[in-house]
Scaffold this active site. Structure first.
Site, PDB file in Angstrom:
ATOM      1  N   LYS A 146      -7.394  -4.055  -1.240  1.00  0.00           N
ATOM      2  CA  LYS A 146      -7.304  -2.804  -0.360  1.00  0.00           C
ATOM      3  C   LYS A 146      -6.730  -1.906  -1.315  1.00  0.00           C
ATOM      4  CE  LYS A 146      -3.964  -1.897   2.745  1.00  0.00           C
ATOM      5  NZ  LYS A 146      -3.171  -0.750   2.610  1.00  0.00           N
ATOM      6  N   ASN A 147      -5.541  -2.054  -1.765  1.00  0.00           N
ATOM      7  CA  ASN A 147      -4.786  -1.161  -2.508  1.00  0.00           C
ATOM      8  C   ASN A 147      -5.184  -0.810  -3.973  1.00  0.00           C
ATOM      9  OD1 ASN A 147      -3.195  -0.717  -0.235  1.00  0.00           O
ATOM     10  ND2 ASN A 147      -1.515  -2.123  -0.845  1.00  0.00           N
ATOM     11  N   ARG A 182      -2.714   6.559   4.244  1.00  0.00           N
ATOM     12  CA  ARG A 182      -1.800   7.254   3.051  1.00  0.00           C
ATOM     13  C   ARG A 182      -2.598   7.601   1.819  1.00  0.00           C
ATOM     14  NH1 ARG A 182       3.249   9.104   1.947  1.00  0.00           N
ATOM     15  NH2 ARG A 182       3.798   8.484  -0.296  1.00  0.00           N
ATOM     16  N   CYS A 242       0.877   3.959   7.399  1.00  0.00           N
ATOM     17  CA  CYS A 242       1.763   2.871   8.464  1.00  0.00           C
ATOM     18  C   CYS A 242       3.194   3.609   8.633  1.00  0.00           C
ATOM     19  CB  CYS A 242       2.074   1.545   7.609  1.00  0.00           C
ATOM     20  SG  CYS A 242       0.780   0.404   7.818  1.00  0.00           S
ATOM     21  N   ARG A 268       8.125   8.260   3.759  1.00  0.00           N
ATOM     22  CA  ARG A 268       6.924   8.284   2.944  1.00  0.00           C
ATOM     23  C   ARG A 268       6.671   9.829   2.427  1.00  0.00           C
ATOM     24  NH1 ARG A 268       2.571   4.331   4.428  1.00  0.00           N
ATOM     25  NH2 ARG A 268       2.569   3.975   2.395  1.00  0.00           N
ATOM     26  N   PRO A 269       7.899  10.321   1.592  1.00  0.00           N
ATOM     27  CA  PRO A 269       7.576  11.659   1.332  1.00  0.00           C
ATOM     28  C   PRO A 269       6.438  11.747   0.103  1.00  0.00           C
ATOM     29  CG  PRO A 269       9.535  10.645   0.239  1.00  0.00           C
ATOM     30  CD  PRO A 269       9.119   9.679   1.357  1.00  0.00           C
ATOM     31  N   ASP A 309       7.034  13.921  -2.419  1.00  0.00           N
ATOM     32  CA  ASP A 309       7.776  14.781  -3.765  1.00  0.00           C
ATOM     33  C   ASP A 309       7.340  14.320  -4.773  1.00  0.00           C
ATOM     34  OD1 ASP A 309       9.429  12.805  -2.592  1.00  0.00           O
ATOM     35  OD2 ASP A 309      10.851  13.329  -4.139  1.00  0.00           O
ATOM     36  N   LEU A 310       7.244  13.020  -5.308  1.00  0.00           N
ATOM     37  CA  LEU A 310       7.071  12.752  -6.624  1.00  0.00           C
ATOM     38  C   LEU A 310       5.490  12.865  -6.999  1.00  0.00           C
ATOM     39  CD1 LEU A 310       9.052   9.249  -6.650  1.00  0.00           C
ATOM     40  CD2 LEU A 310       9.771  11.650  -7.291  1.00  0.00           C
ATOM     41  N   ASP A 332       5.287  -5.492   0.869  1.00  0.00           N
ATOM     42  CA  ASP A 332       4.284  -5.620   1.860  1.00  0.00           C
ATOM     43  C   ASP A 332       4.096  -7.095   2.293  1.00  0.00           C
ATOM     44  OD1 ASP A 332       1.825  -3.278   0.120  1.00  0.00           O
ATOM     45  OD2 ASP A 332       3.432  -3.074   1.533  1.00  0.00           O
ATOM     46  N   ARG A 337      -6.898  -2.443   9.620  1.00  0.00           N
ATOM     47  CA  ARG A 337      -6.780  -1.422   8.428  1.00  0.00           C
ATOM     48  C   ARG A 337      -6.875  -2.121   7.063  1.00  0.00           C
ATOM     49  NH1 ARG A 337      -1.907   2.038   8.482  1.00  0.00           N
ATOM     50  NH2 ARG A 337      -3.085   2.521   6.685  1.00  0.00           N
TER      51      ARG A 337
HETATM   52  C1  EPZ Z   1       1.839   1.753  -1.853  1.00  0.00           C
HETATM   53  O1  EPZ Z   1       2.393   2.786  -1.105  1.00  0.00           O
HETATM   54  C2  EPZ Z   1       0.973   0.885  -0.995  1.00  0.00           C
HETATM   55  N1  EPZ Z   1      -0.162   1.520  -0.254  1.00  0.00           N
HETATM   56  C3  EPZ Z   1       1.763   0.336  -0.057  1.00  0.00           C
HETATM   57  O2  EPZ Z   1       1.286  -0.717   0.713  1.00  0.00           O
HETATM   58  C4  EPZ Z   1       2.826  -0.166  -0.525  1.00  0.00           C
HETATM   59  O3  EPZ Z   1       3.976  -0.797   0.342  1.00  0.00           O
HETATM   60  C5  EPZ Z   1       3.813   0.563  -1.480  1.00  0.00           C
HETATM   61  O4  EPZ Z   1       2.830   1.158  -2.500  1.00  0.00           O
HETATM   62  C6  EPZ Z   1       4.744  -0.127  -2.403  1.00  0.00           C
HETATM   63  O5  EPZ Z   1       4.212  -1.343  -3.112  1.00  0.00           O
HETATM   64  C7  EPZ Z   1      -1.135   2.001  -1.005  1.00  0.00           C
HETATM   65  O6  EPZ Z   1      -1.410   1.325  -2.233  1.00  0.00           O
HETATM   66  C8  EPZ Z   1      -2.582   2.374  -0.280  1.00  0.00           C
HETATM   67  P1  EPZ Z   1       5.262   4.105  -2.959  1.00  0.00           P
HETATM   68  P2  EPZ Z   1       2.841   4.257  -1.471  1.00  0.00           P
HETATM   69  O7  EPZ Z   1       4.840   5.646  -3.332  1.00  0.00           O
HETATM   70  O8  EPZ Z   1       2.240   4.716  -2.634  1.00  0.00           O
HETATM   71  C9  EPZ Z   1       9.443   6.595  -2.353  1.00  0.00           C
HETATM   72  C10 EPZ Z   1       0.192  -1.622   2.724  1.00  0.00           C
HETATM   73  O9  EPZ Z   1       0.822  -2.439   3.536  1.00  0.00           O
HETATM   74  N2  EPZ Z   1       8.527   7.621  -2.478  1.00  0.00           N
HETATM   75  O10 EPZ Z   1       5.289   3.068  -4.049  1.00  0.00           O
HETATM   76  O11 EPZ Z   1       3.169   5.114  -0.460  1.00  0.00           O
HETATM   77  C11 EPZ Z   1       8.937   6.150  -1.263  1.00  0.00           C
HETATM   78  O12 EPZ Z   1       9.569   6.703   0.150  1.00  0.00           O
HETATM   79  C12 EPZ Z   1       0.884  -0.513   2.282  1.00  0.00           C
HETATM   80  O13 EPZ Z   1      -0.807  -2.101   2.158  1.00  0.00           O
HETATM   81  C13 EPZ Z   1       9.380   8.980  -2.701  1.00  0.00           C
HETATM   82  O14 EPZ Z   1      10.354   8.869  -2.431  1.00  0.00           O
HETATM   83  O15 EPZ Z   1       4.401   3.528  -1.938  1.00  0.00           O
HETATM   84  C14 EPZ Z   1       9.148   4.540  -1.002  1.00  0.00           C
HETATM   85  O16 EPZ Z   1      10.795   4.466  -0.867  1.00  0.00           O
HETATM   86  C15 EPZ Z   1       2.169  -0.131   2.917  1.00  0.00           C
HETATM   87  N3  EPZ Z   1       8.519  10.061  -3.056  1.00  0.00           N
HETATM   88  C16 EPZ Z   1       9.026   4.268  -2.526  1.00  0.00           C
HETATM   89  O17 EPZ Z   1       8.929   5.532  -3.184  1.00  0.00           O
HETATM   90  C17 EPZ Z   1       6.911   9.752  -3.258  1.00  0.00           C
HETATM   91  O18 EPZ Z   1       6.664  11.021  -3.729  1.00  0.00           O
HETATM   92  C18 EPZ Z   1       7.878   3.201  -2.793  1.00  0.00           C
HETATM   93  O19 EPZ Z   1       6.727   4.211  -2.244  1.00  0.00           O
HETATM   94  C19 EPZ Z   1       6.571   8.820  -3.056  1.00  0.00           C
HETATM   95  C20 EPZ Z   1       7.367   7.674  -2.680  1.00  0.00           C
END
Ligand code: EPZ
Length: 418
Positions: free
Chosen positions: A22-23, A92, A116, A121-122, A124-125, A305, A397
């Site tokens: 999926k991801n 997302r 989810c 889930r900001p 900002d990055l 996950d 989902r």
């Molecule tokens: C991806 O979400 C996956 N989703 C998530 O899978 C997965 O849990 C996550 O990566 C971590 O591996 C998809 O790929 C569609 P992140 P993503 O940005 O991109 C912080 C599932 O169950 N962060 O790596 O949203 C954030 O708060 C889903 O399949 C910022 O601070 O995750 C978190 O603490 C759930 N600012 C950390 O980074 C930002 O701009 C990791 O988030 C972005 C993220």
């Protein structure tokens, strides 16, 4: 809203093929907006997030159609750079479209993404990275408004190795002028899959998986036919289910390399595991032994996950475990549901303190998110007696044909529409 009715206590035996990730599919569908040539993504799982992404592509004016198990995308007629709240809020991955849409239209207007409810889930990055490429960004009444004269390659240092931010910046950079270097990039296998997909279109991306991704901008991209990687989280869910229920299961079409941290823990639990090419064999014939500590980390650490599913396993181990969630702020919503089944879990801050019990007992539980819902299903499969898992739209989902695959391994699970 559908529910599952599950009769627990049955061993799992047999073979199951793992779905396409999926991801991986979600950012790849977003990337298809970058080219006017036809793109075919093979063996796409029929899950709600993919269906919603296809709807979003349609909203942008792309033609995205299912052909059997494949999806064919023709973005040559794309003519809209806005994604409405109703659609963006569904998942997302709508945020990944920022990079693609800006690259194509020089403008984008996308409502804040959904997904989810597992934390703040900001984004900002994502936005900081896009600004480094020359994008002007304003945010007003729930929308992110972007525009730029042109996209120019730059060096970007991510404060944390965000999967989505890494992917979004890759999508914006692939047709930028000059070279972009993303430092402290996420190393997940899905990042490397996106790199391979972009290069199949004619992009020039390298370094995925190393923590530093280099994107040399190209003027134009072509089309391709692409098979994304297997879903390591679906695979991990089946392995944990087998560890909990006992059994002898073979997973096909999976890359064992992408699951090393889980395989290491399951061996500590006492499972017998063997990996050969694209197969993983697991045998579990006694009560699992508790693993002292599980800490979720960015890849290659233990995947967040699989945190919920692993906590469910800890509930029936001999001994005590501590599960710590380091990525998301509220990813323990499933714990009160497991307690209804007799689990002994106390959550303090980001850690769940689990005392193993001999057996869980059947109960009616409610899914609150995708992976927490999967954890409730595997717990019910291992429990004594009958369980119901409500609101399984969360599970739909991310898991295609979940009940069919589990039934083919011997689980007694059926879907009931209510
Ligand atoms: C991806 O979400 C996956 N989703 C998530 O899978 C997965 O849990 C996550 O990566 C971590 O591996 C998809 O790929 C569609 P992140 P993503 O940005 O991109 C912080 C599932 O169950 N962060 O790596 O949203 C954030 O708060 C889903 O399949 C910022 O601070 O995750 C978190 O603490 C759930 N600012 C950390 O980074 C930002 O701009 C990791 O988030 C972005 C993220």
């Amino acid at each position: 809203m559908d529910k599952y009715i599950i009769s627990g206590g049955r061993r799992l035996e047999g073979r199951v093929r793992v779905q396409t990730a999926k991801n991986s599919v979600l950012p790849i569908l977003a990337a298809a907006v970058l080219t006017d040539e036809p793109v075919t993504v093979l063996n796409v799982p029929d899950i709600t997030d993919v269906r919603n992404m296809v709807k979003i592509l349609g909203c942008l004016g792309c033609k995205a159609v299912y052909c059997g198990n494949d999806i064919v995308i023709d973005s040559s007629s794309a003519d809209n750079c806005e994604i409405p709240r109703a659609l963006a809020h569904e998942l997302r991955s709508s945020v990944f479209l920022l990079g693609s849409v800006i690259s194509r239209f020089r403008r984008a207007k996308i409502a804040y993404p959904g997904g989810c409810d597992i934390g703040l889930r900001p984004v900002d990055l994502h936005l900081t990275g896009l600004k480094r490429l020359g994008v002007k960004i304003t945010e007003s009444n729930g929308y992110i408004n972007c525009e730029c004269e042109k996209l120019t390659g730059n060096e970007i240092m991510l404060d944390c190795p965000s999967v989505g931010a890494t992917e979004n910046i890759m999508l914006a950079a692939v047709r930028a002028e000059g070279t972009t270097v993303i430092k402290n990039a996420a190393r997940e296998p899905e990042i490397e899959d996106l790199q391979n997909f972009l290069n199949a279109l004619g992009g020039r991306v390298r370094g995925a998986g190393s923590g530093s991704v280099v994107v040399e901008g190209v003027k134009k991209l072509g089309g391709c036919i692409y098979q994304p990687i297997a879903d390591r989280i679906e695979a991990g869910t089946f392995l944990i289910a087998t560890a909990m229920c006992g059994g002898d299961v073979e997973l096909n079409g999976v890359n064992p390399e992408n699951l090393s941290s889980l395989l290491h823990k399951l061996r500590e639990n006492g499972c017998k595991l063997r990996a050969k090419n694209d197969k993983i064999f697991i045998r579990s014939d006694r009560r699992p032994v508790a693993v002292k500590s599980i800490e979720t980390q960015p890849y290659p650490g233990f995947p967040t996950d699989l945190q919920a599913q692993m906590t469910a396993l800890c509930c029936i181990c001999s001994g005590n475990s501590i599960v710590t969630e380091n990525l998301f702020e509220t990813r323990f919503k499933y714990v009160p549901e497991l307690r209804k089944m007799g689990a002994d879990i106390t959550v303090i801050d980001r850690s769940a303190f689990v005392r193993g019990v001999e057996k869980l007992k059947g109960a009616t539980t409610v899914a609150h998110d995708l992976r927490g819902g999967a954890a409730l299903v595997v717990a019910a499969m291992a429990a004594e007696g009958e369980s119901e898992v409500l609101d399984i739209s969360h599970i739909d989902r991310g898991y295609a044909r979940f009940e069919h695959k589990l039934s083919s391994l011997g689980a007694r699970i059926r879907r009931v529409g209510i």
